[in-house]
Design a protein around this motif. Sequence first.
Motif, PDB file in Angstrom:
ATOM      1  N   ILE A  56       3.628  54.825 -25.831  1.00 60.75           N
ATOM      2  CA  ILE A  56       2.785  54.075 -26.767  1.00 60.75           C
ATOM      3  C   ILE A  56       2.496  52.710 -26.162  1.00 60.75           C
ATOM      4  O   ILE A  56       3.425  51.931 -25.928  1.00 60.75           O
ATOM      5  CB  ILE A  56       3.467  53.942 -28.151  1.00 60.75           C
ATOM      6  N   HIS A  57       1.229  52.433 -25.904  1.00 63.18           N
ATOM      7  CA  HIS A  57       0.812  51.185 -25.247  1.00 63.18           C
ATOM      8  C   HIS A  57       1.641  50.943 -23.983  1.00 63.18           C
ATOM      9  O   HIS A  57       2.136  49.838 -23.755  1.00 63.18           O
ATOM     10  CB  HIS A  57       0.931  49.998 -26.206  1.00 63.18           C
ATOM     11  N   GLY A  58       1.836  52.000 -23.193  1.00 66.75           N
ATOM     12  CA  GLY A  58       2.510  51.879 -21.909  1.00 66.75           C
ATOM     13  C   GLY A  58       4.026  51.842 -21.974  1.00 66.75           C
ATOM     14  O   GLY A  58       4.683  51.752 -20.935  1.00 66.75           O
ATOM     15  N   ALA A  97       1.323  54.460 -45.483  1.00 69.65           N
ATOM     16  CA  ALA A  97       1.333  53.386 -46.490  1.00 69.65           C
ATOM     17  C   ALA A  97       0.122  52.473 -46.376  1.00 69.65           C
ATOM     18  O   ALA A  97      -0.311  51.881 -47.373  1.00 69.65           O
ATOM     19  CB  ALA A  97       2.619  52.577 -46.353  1.00 69.65           C
ATOM     20  N   ASP A  98      -0.461  52.341 -45.191  1.00 66.41           N
ATOM     21  CA  ASP A  98      -1.609  51.445 -44.997  1.00 66.41           C
ATOM     22  C   ASP A  98      -2.946  52.149 -45.200  1.00 66.41           C
ATOM     23  O   ASP A  98      -3.998  51.593 -44.883  1.00 66.41           O
ATOM     24  CB  ASP A  98      -1.554  50.802 -43.599  1.00 66.41           C
ATOM     25  N   GLY A  99      -2.912  53.394 -45.690  1.00 65.37           N
ATOM     26  CA  GLY A  99      -4.150  54.132 -45.921  1.00 65.37           C
ATOM     27  C   GLY A  99      -4.583  54.989 -44.742  1.00 65.37           C
ATOM     28  O   GLY A  99      -5.511  55.793 -44.872  1.00 65.37           O
ATOM     29  N   ARG A 148      -2.507  60.209 -33.531  1.00 66.06           N
ATOM     30  CA  ARG A 148      -2.104  60.966 -34.732  1.00 66.06           C
ATOM     31  C   ARG A 148      -0.632  60.779 -35.062  1.00 66.06           C
ATOM     32  O   ARG A 148      -0.126  61.373 -36.022  1.00 66.06           O
ATOM     33  CB  ARG A 148      -2.451  62.445 -34.560  1.00 66.06           C
ATOM     34  N   SER A 149       0.061  59.959 -34.271  1.00 71.48           N
ATOM     35  CA  SER A 149       1.475  59.691 -34.562  1.00 71.48           C
ATOM     36  C   SER A 149       1.549  58.588 -35.617  1.00 71.48           C
ATOM     37  O   SER A 149       1.902  57.436 -35.338  1.00 71.48           O
ATOM     38  CB  SER A 149       2.209  59.297 -33.276  1.00 71.48           C
ATOM     39  N   ALA A 150       1.175  58.975 -36.846  1.00 71.04           N
ATOM     40  CA  ALA A 150       1.059  58.015 -37.953  1.00 71.04           C
ATOM     41  C   ALA A 150       2.406  57.363 -38.257  1.00 71.04           C
ATOM     42  O   ALA A 150       3.427  58.042 -38.359  1.00 71.04           O
ATOM     43  CB  ALA A 150       0.522  58.725 -39.189  1.00 71.04           C
ATOM     44  N   ARG A 151       2.369  56.048 -38.406  1.00 72.05           N
ATOM     45  CA  ARG A 151       3.559  55.282 -38.831  1.00 72.05           C
ATOM     46  C   ARG A 151       3.621  55.238 -40.357  1.00 72.05           C
ATOM     47  O   ARG A 151       2.629  55.496 -41.032  1.00 72.05           O
ATOM     48  CB  ARG A 151       3.471  53.855 -38.277  1.00 72.05           C
ATOM     49  N   GLN A 152       4.768  54.908 -40.908  1.00 72.06           N
ATOM     50  CA  GLN A 152       4.945  54.678 -42.362  1.00 72.06           C
ATOM     51  C   GLN A 152       4.393  55.829 -43.195  1.00 72.06           C
ATOM     52  O   GLN A 152       3.617  55.622 -44.137  1.00 72.06           O
ATOM     53  CB  GLN A 152       4.258  53.379 -42.780  1.00 72.06           C
TER      54      GLN A 152
HETATM   55  N1  LIG Z   1       0.044  54.133 -40.358  1.00 74.01           N
HETATM   56  C1  LIG Z   1      -0.612  53.985 -39.200  1.00 74.01           C
HETATM   57  N2  LIG Z   1      -0.198  54.724 -38.147  1.00 74.01           N
HETATM   58  C2  LIG Z   1      -0.836  54.606 -36.958  1.00 74.01           C
HETATM   59  C3  LIG Z   1      -1.934  53.757 -36.804  1.00 74.01           C
HETATM   60  C4  LIG Z   1      -2.355  52.988 -37.938  1.00 74.01           C
HETATM   61  O1  LIG Z   1      -3.316  52.199 -37.898  1.00 74.01           O
HETATM   62  N3  LIG Z   1      -1.648  53.131 -39.111  1.00 74.01           N
HETATM   63  N4  LIG Z   1      -2.567  53.659 -35.589  1.00 74.01           N
HETATM   64  C5  LIG Z   1      -2.394  54.783 -34.637  1.00 74.01           C
HETATM   65  C6  LIG Z   1      -2.797  54.426 -33.280  1.00 74.01           C
HETATM   66  S1  LIG Z   1      -4.466  54.216 -33.060  1.00 74.01           S
HETATM   67  C7  LIG Z   1      -1.919  54.310 -32.248  1.00 74.01           C
HETATM   68  S2  LIG Z   1      -2.461  54.037 -30.674  1.00 74.01           S
HETATM   69  C8  LIG Z   1      -0.471  54.430 -32.481  1.00 74.01           C
HETATM   70  C9  LIG Z   1       0.260  53.245 -31.916  1.00 74.01           C
HETATM   71  O2  LIG Z   1      -0.349  52.110 -32.436  1.00 74.01           O
HETATM   72  P1  LIG Z   1       0.468  50.876 -33.026  1.00 74.01           P
HETATM   73  O3  LIG Z   1       0.581  49.888 -31.929  1.00 74.01           O
HETATM   74  O4  LIG Z   1      -0.371  50.387 -34.163  1.00 74.01           O
HETATM   75  O5  LIG Z   1       1.799  51.393 -33.458  1.00 74.01           O
HETATM   76  O6  LIG Z   1      -0.150  54.496 -33.855  1.00 74.01           O
HETATM   77  C10 LIG Z   1      -0.969  55.320 -34.617  1.00 74.01           C
HETATM   78  N5  LIG Z   1      -0.382  55.372 -35.933  1.00 74.01           N
END
Ligand SMILES: Nc1nc2c(c(=O)[nH]1)N[C@H]1C(S)=C(S)[C@@H](COP(=O)(O)O)O[C@H]1N2
Length: 171
Positions: A56-58, A97-99, A148-152
Amino acid sequence: MILHRVLSVGLAGSVLAVSGAAWCQSVTVTGGEGRVTTLAGARIADLPRTTVSLSIHGEDHVFQGALLMDVVKAAGAVPEGPLHGPSLAQAVVVRAADGYAVVFGLAELDAATRADPIILADQADGAPIAEADGPFRLAVQGDLRPVRSARQVTAIEVVSFSSLGETRAAH
Ligand SMILES: Nc1nc2c(c(=O)[nH]1)N[C@H]1C(S)=C(S)[C@@H](COP(=O)(O)O)O[C@H]1N2
Ligand SMILES: [Mo]
């Protein structure tokens, strides 16, 4: 004696897995008939564990958690057994969580169809995932970018696009 030690280590491992941020959190799973199930972090941590490494980002990170397929099956949103018929026209929407939201075909989650695992991770680099990214995030092996590796992650929806009818009726 050796068996006892293996069992002890296994138990300690699962206690560690549910400690921290994911313990008191949950994810909702909505199935084909609109039934909503809430899966607690402890339940997700109890599912078989899989590791996915992502750049992720290198920076390389190691994520650990449950197969997304096991999560939707544990919630009763997808029947056990191989995918057939209408199941191939189902999609899995994962909401954050952020939509932010990402979509997979259900077959993308199926280990018998696609080799690269997709996990709902509750650990990153050996620790619970901090609030900014967790307590649950996807780690999608095989995507060329981690988009597609969605956070939160807060919610998962299994949606049917089939005109063949009830998924469970398929053979
Ligand atoms: N919830 C959430 N997950 C997300 C994103 C986001 O905007 N919101 N961005 C995606 C993208 S575009 C990338 S490249 C990766 C890593 O981005 P980050 O630096 O925002 O974690 O998370 C992904 N997961
Ligand atoms: Mo990105």
